[in-house]
Scaffold this motif. Structure first.
Motif, PDB file in Angstrom:
ATOM      1  N   ALA A  66      31.828  48.659  77.437  1.00 57.90           N
ATOM      2  CA  ALA A  66      30.988  49.274  76.778  1.00 57.90           C
ATOM      3  C   ALA A  66      31.869  49.339  74.936  1.00 57.90           C
ATOM      4  N   VAL A  67      32.848  48.620  75.223  1.00 57.43           N
ATOM      5  CA  VAL A  67      33.935  47.943  74.216  1.00 57.43           C
ATOM      6  C   VAL A  67      33.364  47.777  73.213  1.00 57.43           C
ATOM      7  N   ALA A  68      32.764  47.884  71.871  1.00 56.19           N
ATOM      8  CA  ALA A  68      32.468  47.658  70.946  1.00 56.19           C
ATOM      9  C   ALA A  68      33.186  46.122  70.426  1.00 56.19           C
ATOM     10  N   TRP A  69      31.772  44.711  70.368  1.00 60.15           N
ATOM     11  CA  TRP A  69      32.811  43.900  70.128  1.00 60.15           C
ATOM     12  C   TRP A  69      31.601  43.020  69.369  1.00 60.15           C
ATOM     13  N   TYR A  70      32.334  42.111  68.538  1.00 63.71           N
ATOM     14  CA  TYR A  70      32.174  41.158  67.948  1.00 63.71           C
ATOM     15  C   TYR A  70      32.455  39.513  68.176  1.00 63.71           C
ATOM     16  N   GLU A 113      52.750  44.005  72.162  1.00 63.61           N
ATOM     17  CA  GLU A 113      53.695  43.525  72.684  1.00 63.61           C
ATOM     18  C   GLU A 113      54.268  42.318  71.258  1.00 63.61           C
ATOM     19  N   SER A 114      53.211  42.773  70.150  1.00 66.23           N
ATOM     20  CA  SER A 114      53.556  41.802  68.758  1.00 66.23           C
ATOM     21  C   SER A 114      53.328  42.979  67.182  1.00 66.23           C
ATOM     22  N   GLY A 115      52.378  44.068  67.915  1.00 69.09           N
ATOM     23  CA  GLY A 115      51.760  45.067  67.098  1.00 69.09           C
ATOM     24  C   GLY A 115      51.015  44.463  66.536  1.00 69.09           C
ATOM     25  N   VAL A 116      50.257  43.057  66.749  1.00 67.70           N
ATOM     26  CA  VAL A 116      49.281  42.746  65.587  1.00 67.70           C
ATOM     27  C   VAL A 116      48.280  42.996  66.584  1.00 67.70           C
ATOM     28  N   LEU A 117      47.404  43.443  65.678  1.00 68.90           N
ATOM     29  CA  LEU A 117      46.279  44.226  66.636  1.00 68.90           C
ATOM     30  C   LEU A 117      44.436  43.190  65.464  1.00 68.90           C
ATOM     31  N   LEU A 118      43.974  42.731  67.108  1.00 70.01           N
ATOM     32  CA  LEU A 118      42.705  41.830  66.821  1.00 70.01           C
ATOM     33  C   LEU A 118      41.976  42.692  66.857  1.00 70.01           C
ATOM     34  N   ALA A 119      41.030  43.476  65.948  1.00 69.51           N
ATOM     35  CA  ALA A 119      40.504  44.748  65.230  1.00 69.51           C
ATOM     36  C   ALA A 119      39.723  44.811  64.295  1.00 69.51           C
ATOM     37  N   GLY A 120      39.155  45.346  64.274  1.00 69.15           N
ATOM     38  CA  GLY A 120      38.311  45.644  63.052  1.00 69.15           C
ATOM     39  C   GLY A 120      37.587  47.224  62.949  1.00 69.15           C
ATOM     40  N   ASP A 121      36.786  47.300  61.783  1.00 71.92           N
ATOM     41  CA  ASP A 121      35.812  48.628  61.327  1.00 71.92           C
ATOM     42  C   ASP A 121      34.646  48.597  61.647  1.00 71.92           C
ATOM     43  N   ALA A 122      33.654  48.693  61.430  1.00 72.03           N
ATOM     44  CA  ALA A 122      32.536  48.964  61.795  1.00 72.03           C
ATOM     45  C   ALA A 122      31.705  48.266  60.417  1.00 72.03           C
ATOM     46  N   ARG A 159      50.321  52.930  79.788  1.00 69.21           N
ATOM     47  CA  ARG A 159      48.977  52.835  80.293  1.00 69.21           C
ATOM     48  C   ARG A 159      48.713  54.587  80.518  1.00 69.21           C
ATOM     49  N   ASP A 160      49.250  54.990  79.490  1.00 68.97           N
ATOM     50  CA  ASP A 160      48.200  56.287  79.191  1.00 68.97           C
ATOM     51  C   ASP A 160      47.279  56.811  78.545  1.00 68.97           C
ATOM     52  N   LEU A 161      46.972  55.024  77.959  1.00 69.69           N
ATOM     53  CA  LEU A 161      45.816  55.038  76.959  1.00 69.69           C
ATOM     54  C   LEU A 161      45.115  53.729  77.194  1.00 69.69           C
ATOM     55  N   SER A 162      43.900  53.428  77.414  1.00 68.46           N
ATOM     56  CA  SER A 162      43.031  52.280  77.927  1.00 68.46           C
ATOM     57  C   SER A 162      42.596  52.007  76.452  1.00 68.46           C
ATOM     58  N   LEU A 163      43.213  49.995  76.370  1.00 69.20           N
ATOM     59  CA  LEU A 163      41.992  49.627  75.900  1.00 69.20           C
ATOM     60  C   LEU A 163      40.668  49.950  75.416  1.00 69.20           C
ATOM     61  N   ALA A 164      39.540  50.523  76.469  1.00 65.96           N
ATOM     62  CA  ALA A 164      38.299  51.186  75.596  1.00 65.96           C
ATOM     63  C   ALA A 164      38.520  52.310  74.697  1.00 65.96           C
ATOM     64  N   ALA A 165      39.918  52.983  75.722  1.00 61.24           N
ATOM     65  CA  ALA A 165      39.637  54.450  74.943  1.00 61.24           C
ATOM     66  C   ALA A 165      40.076  54.264  74.019  1.00 61.24           C
ATOM     67  N   PHE A 166      40.522  53.422  73.596  1.00 56.91           N
ATOM     68  CA  PHE A 166      41.531  53.858  71.819  1.00 56.91           C
ATOM     69  C   PHE A 166      40.640  52.911  71.421  1.00 56.91           C
ATOM     70  N   LEU A 167      39.557  52.216  71.221  1.00 58.62           N
ATOM     71  CA  LEU A 167      39.183  51.440  69.810  1.00 58.62           C
ATOM     72  C   LEU A 167      37.637  51.988  69.605  1.00 58.62           C
ATOM     73  N   ASP A 168      38.190  53.296  70.864  1.00 57.31           N
ATOM     74  CA  ASP A 168      36.430  53.988  70.902  1.00 57.31           C
ATOM     75  C   ASP A 168      36.904  55.179  69.914  1.00 57.31           C
ATOM     76  N   ASP A 169      38.186  55.828  70.113  1.00 52.61           N
ATOM     77  CA  ASP A 169      38.764  57.275  69.921  1.00 52.61           C
ATOM     78  C   ASP A 169      39.359  56.561  68.056  1.00 52.61           C
ATOM     79  N   GLY A 204      37.511  54.279  66.841  1.00 51.40           N
ATOM     80  CA  GLY A 204      36.394  53.815  65.919  1.00 51.40           C
ATOM     81  C   GLY A 204      36.406  52.233  65.256  1.00 51.40           C
ATOM     82  N   LEU A 205      36.869  51.638  65.866  1.00 49.96           N
ATOM     83  CA  LEU A 205      37.334  50.569  66.541  1.00 49.96           C
ATOM     84  C   LEU A 205      36.292  48.915  66.979  1.00 49.96           C
ATOM     85  N   VAL A 206      36.248  47.842  66.418  1.00 44.58           N
ATOM     86  CA  VAL A 206      35.641  46.860  67.286  1.00 44.58           C
ATOM     87  C   VAL A 206      36.428  45.857  67.840  1.00 44.58           C
TER      88      VAL A 206
END
Length: 273
Positions: free
Chosen positions: A76-80, A112-121, A142-152, A154-156
């Motif tokens: 269900a991850v917002a995906w572009y 591992e690098s701090g580079v985030l391949l994501a964007g806003d809505a 592993r306290d947070l999943s990628l899906a939960a992070f992006l959702d919280d 508001g990233l795609v």
């Protein structure tokens, strides 16, 4: 390709280990845009010597799939960008695995690098990932999943920033094996790659040809997939030309050969590589 004495795996076990699915990302940037003159640069990391797999080796950011990269929440991850079915066709795998691999590529690159391949809505790519420092630490632990992070946040997820590049499987002799899919991604404008990870002792940008010269001189140990990929990247003058490359992506599984000439690894590359 000869293997150094300290990287010769044991002989083939009775039952080879099952490879773990993994994602590896080559981050690239145009050297001229960063005061480096002609050509492209790639972000390389030297792994901590004591690590169980590839200790002391020069690698690209990446790692194994977290099961949560493939769970129902991840779907269900917002995906572009290209959807999971397109990635499945490129990598020759199931759609669910392809989705997990793309999620793992984005997650591991951030961890591992701090580079985030994501964007806003609204379609803007993240230009500064530092506000997400706490989320990065939670992903690593592993306290947070990628899906939960992006959702919280508001990233795609920006699958359009990635390109499929290669598929390598660790030789059967290795006790730890990975079925690694290699991705290519340009460093997003405004972001910077760092070395804030406990898995590496150093990280820096390098011209592919320079890194290979250091490897040939015995100064930068690296595994065959890294060497081959760097040689491929060295053929491109710009990031745009590398991103536009059309590639065959067969599953390459090297074999370890022992004979009177020593120990070496053998593999076949697709025609034209």
């Amino acid at each position: 390709m000869p293997l150094p004495d300290d990287f010769v795996p044991p002989k083939l076990p009775d039952v080879p280990a099952t490879p773990k699915d993994a994602a590896t990302v080559m981050l690239v940037r145009d050297a001229a845009a960063h005061g480096g003159g002609h050509g492209i640069e790639v972000f390389l990391q030297r792994r901590v010597a004591g690590m169980a797999f590839a200790g002391g080796m020069t690698v690209f950011p990446g790692g194994g799939l977290d099961q949560r990269d493939m769970d129902s929440t991840a779907s269900a991850v917002a995906w572009y960008g290209p959807d999971a079915s397109a990635w499945a066709a490129w990598f020759g795998c199931e759609t669910s695995l392809a989705r997990g691999l793309v999620c793992a590529a984005v997650r591991e690159t951030f961890e591992e690098s701090g580079v985030l391949l994501a964007g806003d809505a609204d379609g803007a790519i993240v230009a500064d990932s530092t506000p997400y420092h706490d989320a990065r630490e939670a992903l690593i632990s592993r306290d947070l999943s990628l899906a939960a992070f992006l959702d919280d946040a508001g990233l795609v997820l920006r699958a359009d920033l990635l390109r499929p590049w290669a598929s390598w499987v660790t030789p059967a002799e290795e006790p730890r094996r990975y079925d690694a899919r290699f991705f290519l991604a340009a460093l997003p404008e405004g972001q910077r790659a760092d070395d804030a990870t406990s898995e590496t002792e150093s990280s820096a940008w390098h011209r592919p040809a320079d890194a290979l010269a250091e490897a040939d001189a015995g100064q930068r140990p690296m595994m065959p997939p890294t060497r081959v990929t760097l040689a491929e990247l060295a053929e491109y003058d710009t990031v745009a030309s590398a991103l536009a490359a059309r590639r065959e992506i067969p599953r390459i599984e090297p074999t370890i050969v022992r004979d009177s000439e020593g120990v070496r690894v053998e593999f076949s590359l697709p025609r034209g590589e």
